[in-house]
Each structure stands twice: as structure tokens, then as C-alpha cells.
Design a protein around this motif. Structure first.
Motif, PDB file in Angstrom:
ATOM      1  N   ASP A  19      53.425  -5.033 -78.027  1.00 41.35           N
ATOM      2  CA  ASP A  19      54.018  -5.971 -77.083  1.00 41.35           C
ATOM      3  C   ASP A  19      55.003  -6.868 -77.829  1.00 41.35           C
ATOM      4  O   ASP A  19      54.666  -7.423 -78.881  1.00 41.35           O
ATOM      5  CB  ASP A  19      52.912  -6.821 -76.446  1.00 41.35           C
ATOM      6  N   PRO A  20      56.220  -7.034 -77.301  1.00 41.76           N
ATOM      7  CA  PRO A  20      57.228  -7.846 -78.000  1.00 41.76           C
ATOM      8  C   PRO A  20      56.796  -9.275 -78.301  1.00 41.76           C
ATOM      9  O   PRO A  20      57.360  -9.909 -79.196  1.00 41.76           O
ATOM     10  CB  PRO A  20      58.418  -7.824 -77.035  1.00 41.76           C
ATOM     11  N   VAL A  21      55.788  -9.770 -77.597  1.00 43.03           N
ATOM     12  CA  VAL A  21      55.331 -11.136 -77.859  1.00 43.03           C
ATOM     13  C   VAL A  21      54.778 -11.285 -79.272  1.00 43.03           C
ATOM     14  O   VAL A  21      54.720 -12.395 -79.811  1.00 43.03           O
ATOM     15  CB  VAL A  21      54.284 -11.568 -76.809  1.00 43.03           C
ATOM     16  N   PHE A  22      54.391 -10.167 -79.896  1.00 39.19           N
ATOM     17  CA  PHE A  22      53.843 -10.209 -81.253  1.00 39.19           C
ATOM     18  C   PHE A  22      54.868  -9.824 -82.323  1.00 39.19           C
ATOM     19  O   PHE A  22      54.542  -9.841 -83.508  1.00 39.19           O
ATOM     20  CB  PHE A  22      52.641  -9.274 -81.360  1.00 39.19           C
ATOM     21  N   LEU A  23      56.070  -9.476 -81.917  1.00 39.56           N
ATOM     22  CA  LEU A  23      57.092  -9.024 -82.850  1.00 39.56           C
ATOM     23  C   LEU A  23      58.094 -10.128 -83.171  1.00 39.56           C
ATOM     24  O   LEU A  23      58.209 -11.117 -82.443  1.00 39.56           O
ATOM     25  CB  LEU A  23      57.830  -7.820 -82.271  1.00 39.56           C
ATOM     26  N   ASP A  24      58.831  -9.924 -84.253  1.00 40.41           N
ATOM     27  CA  ASP A  24      59.917 -10.835 -84.632  1.00 40.41           C
ATOM     28  C   ASP A  24      59.454 -12.288 -84.666  1.00 40.41           C
ATOM     29  O   ASP A  24      60.101 -13.185 -84.124  1.00 40.41           O
ATOM     30  CB  ASP A  24      61.107 -10.667 -83.686  1.00 40.41           C
ATOM     31  N   SER A  25      58.337 -12.499 -85.321  1.00 37.83           N
ATOM     32  CA  SER A  25      57.788 -13.849 -85.451  1.00 37.83           C
ATOM     33  C   SER A  25      58.727 -14.716 -86.288  1.00 37.83           C
ATOM     34  O   SER A  25      59.526 -14.210 -87.072  1.00 37.83           O
ATOM     35  CB  SER A  25      56.403 -13.787 -86.110  1.00 37.83           C
TER      36      SER A  25
END
Length: 323
Positions: A19-25
Motif C-alpha cells: 500500500d502506498p501509505v507505507f512507501l516513500d517515507s
């Protein structure tokens, strides 16, 4: 060079199912920390997501595969963060999730697992006993057992952090990685050594939970009878042999730090970066504090891996005066 179990192409593919919410922190230079540490410090902030740790990168991969295979249930042992992440990933894909944890685990982590609708079973022992119970449940109920650091998906999910580091960070010399079971260290270490081989990979573990570090130094699995550290997220006693084999191929060093340095690191994150972090997330700063000469003048990246803390314990460690 011998190869780890990880594969860079699979790691890139993993990004497509997380899920993109966990990516590119967030990744940023934290200049406020630098005067006290004597080096340039960049933070990779893995707490700005729904489970407040990096663990969901791996559980997203696992849950996606299970959903595609029509599996309906999964069980894991957890000190808290993996359980939250699996509960979150499983709930979104219609999986029945069981988490086995020590009843002495951080209460806030256990409460969040329940809130995410997972079945929670508590054992009267430490994380190793929870691992044994989870394996027994998997056999008895005929369901998938997720084993952190052993299951390659947990390592390759964590490795997506490494992709983001080498793709977006300005030139850095060293990455400091919290070392527990090894998923984070082997995952990020694999990518860094594959794509930025000049960067030094240093793993950091508490002096009171040294099993994986001793194993790395002796190049064989070394277990301990107990652990004594506030960094519950990395407090394992029995290393996973396959994870150790991978770690031996990607880590340049593994160091142990004292509890006082961990607490100082947590306080520094609060005072200078406005971040509430759990003890495991402060291990990188603790390593710099204990060996400033080694890191002087370097550009360090440290992965802030989690922020799930018990409020009362945090106040006790850091001090209410800092809040």
C-alpha cells in the motif's frame, strides 16, 4: 561474491503490492541533531504510517500473496509491531489474523493489535515462547505461519526502504540499522551493497539483547538465555540461521550499545527533532553517541524504525521535563 536469499528484482516488484501509505517515507537531513553528534545525520522516518513502524512493508507482501492464493488465515509471533502490521494488512484483504505475544509486551502495542481486529493470544513468557506457540497453532489449525526474518517476504518488504535510500538520498557514507531478527538489516543491507557498495552498513543492537551481534561476530548462531533491554522490538534470544547467513554477506559491522545511550537517543529525538520514538528506533543515534570519533565528519543515515511506546514507560525513560 556469494548471494543472499534476497533478489533485487523481487524487491522492486514488492513495491507494487505494498500500500502506498507505507512507501516513500520521509527522508531528511536533521541538522538539529548534528552539533551533539559531530556528523551529518539524515533520518529515514518509518513511523509516519498507520502502524507506526516499518513492519507493514513486509506484511503487505505476505498478505498479498496469501490473498492471491485464496488462503484465509495466518498466525505470527510478535513483540508488537509485526502483529500490528499483519493485522492491518490482513484486515484489508479479508484474512483471519492471529498474533501470539508475551503478556509482558508493551500494552499499547497489544491494544492496537486488538483494535485492528486480530485474534490475540498471550503467553506467560518471552518472545521465543510466543514463537513456539505460534508454530504450534499453525500446525494444529493448518494455517500459514509467518516467521519474521525467516520468511523472505519480510526481508524483501523491508528492503524497499533501501531502494528509497539509494534512489533519493544525497551522498551518504554509512547507514545505521537496528538489528533484531534481521529482516530490516538484511533487506536494507542487500540493496545498499548491490546498488551503493561503497556505503558502510552497520547494525546496532542493545548490549542486553546481543544474540544476533554475537552470532555475526562468531559467524555461527549464538543463543542467549535471556534478554534485558527496554528495546523490546529487537530483544530476541535465538537468531534465525538463514537471516544470519544473509547478514554475514551484507553487514560491515555489528555493534552493541548501552541502555543509557538508547535513552539519551530517545531524548535527543524528542528535544531536537520533535519525534517520539521507541527504544529500537534510537539505536543508531546511540551508536554514534558511544563512538563519536568513528563517525566524525561522515554523513550518516539512521532508520527510525518505530514509534509504538507505552506512554508511562516513555515518561519514565525520557523524563516528563522534556515533554
Amino acid at each position: 561474491m556469494r548471494k543472499t536469499r534476497l533478489d533485487t528484482a523481487r524487491i522492486r516488484a514488492a513495491r507494487r503490492v505494498i500500500d502506498p501509505v507505507f512507501l516513500d517515507s520521509p527522508l531528511y537531513r536533521c541538522e538539529a541533531l548534528e552539533p551533539a553528534l559531530g556528523c551529518a545525520v539524515s533520518i529515514k522516518l518509518e513511523t509516519a504510517n498507520p502502524v507506526r513502524s516499518f513492519k507493514a512493508r513486509g506484511t503487505e507482501v505476505v498478505a498479498s500473496l496469501l490473498a492471491d492464493s485464496d488462503a484465509r488465515a495466518v498466525v505470527c509471533a510478535s513483540a508488537g509491531n509485526l502483529g500490528q502490521a499483519l493485522a492491518w494488512s490482513g484486515r484489508g484483504r479479508g484474512l483471519d489474523v492471529t498474533v501470539v505475544a508475551s503478556r509482558f509486551a508493551t500494552a499499547a502495542k497489544l491494544d492496537r493489535i486488538r483494535a485492528l481486529e486480530a485474534r490475540l493470544e498471550l503467553v506467560d513468557g518471552d518472545h521465543e515462547l510466543a514463537r513456539e506457540r505460534a508454530a504450534a497453532l499453525a500446525r494444529y489449525e493448518g494455517i500459514r505461519l509467518l516467521e519474521d526474518s525467516l520468511d523472505i517476504e519480510t526481508c524483501e518488504g523491508a528492503a524497499t526502504i533501501g531502494l528509497e535510500l539509494v534512489d533519493t538520498a544525497p551522498s551518504f557514507d554509512t547507514v545505521l540499522i537496528a538489528l533484531g531478527g534481521g529482516a530490516l538489516a538484511t533487506g536494507v543491507g542487500h540493496v545498499v551493497k548491490a546498488l551503493a557498495p561503497g556505503v558502510e552498513v552497520i547494525c546496532v543492537q542493545p548490549l542486553g539483547a546481543p544474540a544476533m551481534t554475537h552470532s555475526w561476530r562468531q559467524r555461527r548462531v549464538v543463543t542467549t538465555d535471556s534478554t534485558e533491554t527496554i528495546a523490546d522490538g529487537v530483544a530476541g534470544r535465538c537468531p534465525v540461521p538463514a537471516a544470519l547467513t544473509d547478514l554475514l554477506l551484507v553487514a560491515d559491522d555489528a555493534v552493541l550499545v548501552q541502555e543509557a545511550s538508547i535513552i539519551t537517543g530517545m531524548r535527543m529525538f524528542l528535544d531536537h527533532a520533535g519525534l517520539v520514538v521507541e527504544p529500537s528506533a534510537a539505536l543508531g543515534v546511540a551508536a554514534i553517541l558511544e563512538d563519536r570519533d568513528r563517525f566524525a565528519g561522515r554523513h550518516i543515515v539512521t532508520i527510525v524504525c518505530g514509534s509504538n511506546v507505552d506512554v508511562d514507560a516513555y515518561h519514565h525513560w525520557v523524563g516528563a521535563a522534556s515533554l
